[in-house]
Design a protein around this motif. Structure first.
Motif, mmCIF file in Angstrom:
data_model
loop_
_atom_site.group_PDB
_atom_site.id
_atom_site.type_symbol
_atom_site.label_atom_id
_atom_site.label_comp_id
_atom_site.label_asym_id
_atom_site.label_seq_id
_atom_site.Cartn_x
_atom_site.Cartn_y
_atom_site.Cartn_z
ATOM 1 N N LYS A 18 0.717 -0.987 0.059
ATOM 2 C CA LYS A 18 0.046 -0.029 0.078
ATOM 3 C C LYS A 18 0.785 1.231 0.171
ATOM 4 O O LYS A 18 0.670 2.206 -0.706
ATOM 5 N N PHE A 19 1.894 1.187 0.855
ATOM 6 C CA PHE A 19 2.876 2.280 0.787
ATOM 7 C C PHE A 19 3.573 2.648 -0.548
ATOM 8 O O PHE A 19 3.604 3.798 -0.887
ATOM 9 N N LEU A 20 3.835 1.620 -1.152
ATOM 10 C CA LEU A 20 4.536 1.831 -2.528
ATOM 11 C C LEU A 20 3.625 2.157 -3.585
ATOM 12 O O LEU A 20 3.901 2.802 -4.486
ATOM 13 N N LYS A 21 2.453 1.864 -3.418
ATOM 14 C CA LYS A 21 1.160 2.558 -4.117
ATOM 15 C C LYS A 21 0.840 3.866 -3.858
ATOM 16 O O LYS A 21 -0.188 4.522 -4.386
ATOM 17 N N GLY A 22 1.384 4.529 -2.821
ATOM 18 C CA GLY A 22 1.030 5.953 -2.288
ATOM 19 C C GLY A 22 0.150 6.155 -1.270
ATOM 20 O O GLY A 22 -0.086 7.379 -0.929
ATOM 21 N N ASP A 23 -0.036 5.162 -0.351
ATOM 22 C CA ASP A 23 -0.864 5.253 0.653
ATOM 23 C C ASP A 23 0.050 5.816 1.771
ATOM 24 O O ASP A 23 0.821 5.261 2.413
ATOM 25 N N GLU A 24 -0.356 7.084 2.155
ATOM 26 C CA GLU A 24 0.333 7.728 3.264
ATOM 27 C C GLU A 24 0.279 7.292 4.701
ATOM 28 O O GLU A 24 0.979 7.201 5.606
ATOM 29 N N SER A 25 -1.019 6.583 4.896
ATOM 30 C CA SER A 25 -1.294 5.965 6.334
ATOM 31 C C SER A 25 -0.510 4.770 6.386
ATOM 32 O O SER A 25 -0.098 4.439 7.545
ATOM 33 N N SER A 26 -0.340 4.252 5.494
ATOM 34 C CA SER A 26 0.540 2.974 5.373
ATOM 35 C C SER A 26 1.934 3.055 5.862
ATOM 36 O O SER A 26 2.761 2.218 6.342
#
Length: 69
Positions: free
Chosen positions: A8-16
């Motif tokens: 999720k982080f790699l896809k741009g999810d800041e909360s991850s």
């Protein structure tokens, strides 16, 4: 949790990113203290690591196991 959160982080999810930081900070801090680093130096080093991960996230798609990375 970590693999899904990492993806999720790699896809741009800041909360991850916050989840990853919260999950690994204590472990990294304890490890740094075990190596006899000063507390503040250890905190700064962890901040630097996470900053580098954050700004380099577009280049980290090949990383499959964040814990070992």
């Amino acid at each position: 949790m970590s693999l899904e959160t990492w993806q999720k982080f790699l896809k741009g999810d800041e909360s991850s990113f916050s989840e990853l930081y919260s999950k690994y900070f204590k472990e990294l801090f304890a490890y740094g203290l075990k190596l006899n680093f000063n507390q503040e130096v250890c905190k700064d080093a962890i901040q630097d690591v996470f900053y580098t991960i954050y700004i380099s996230r577009n280049k980290l798609n090949h990383i499959k196991n964040i814990e070992f990375y």
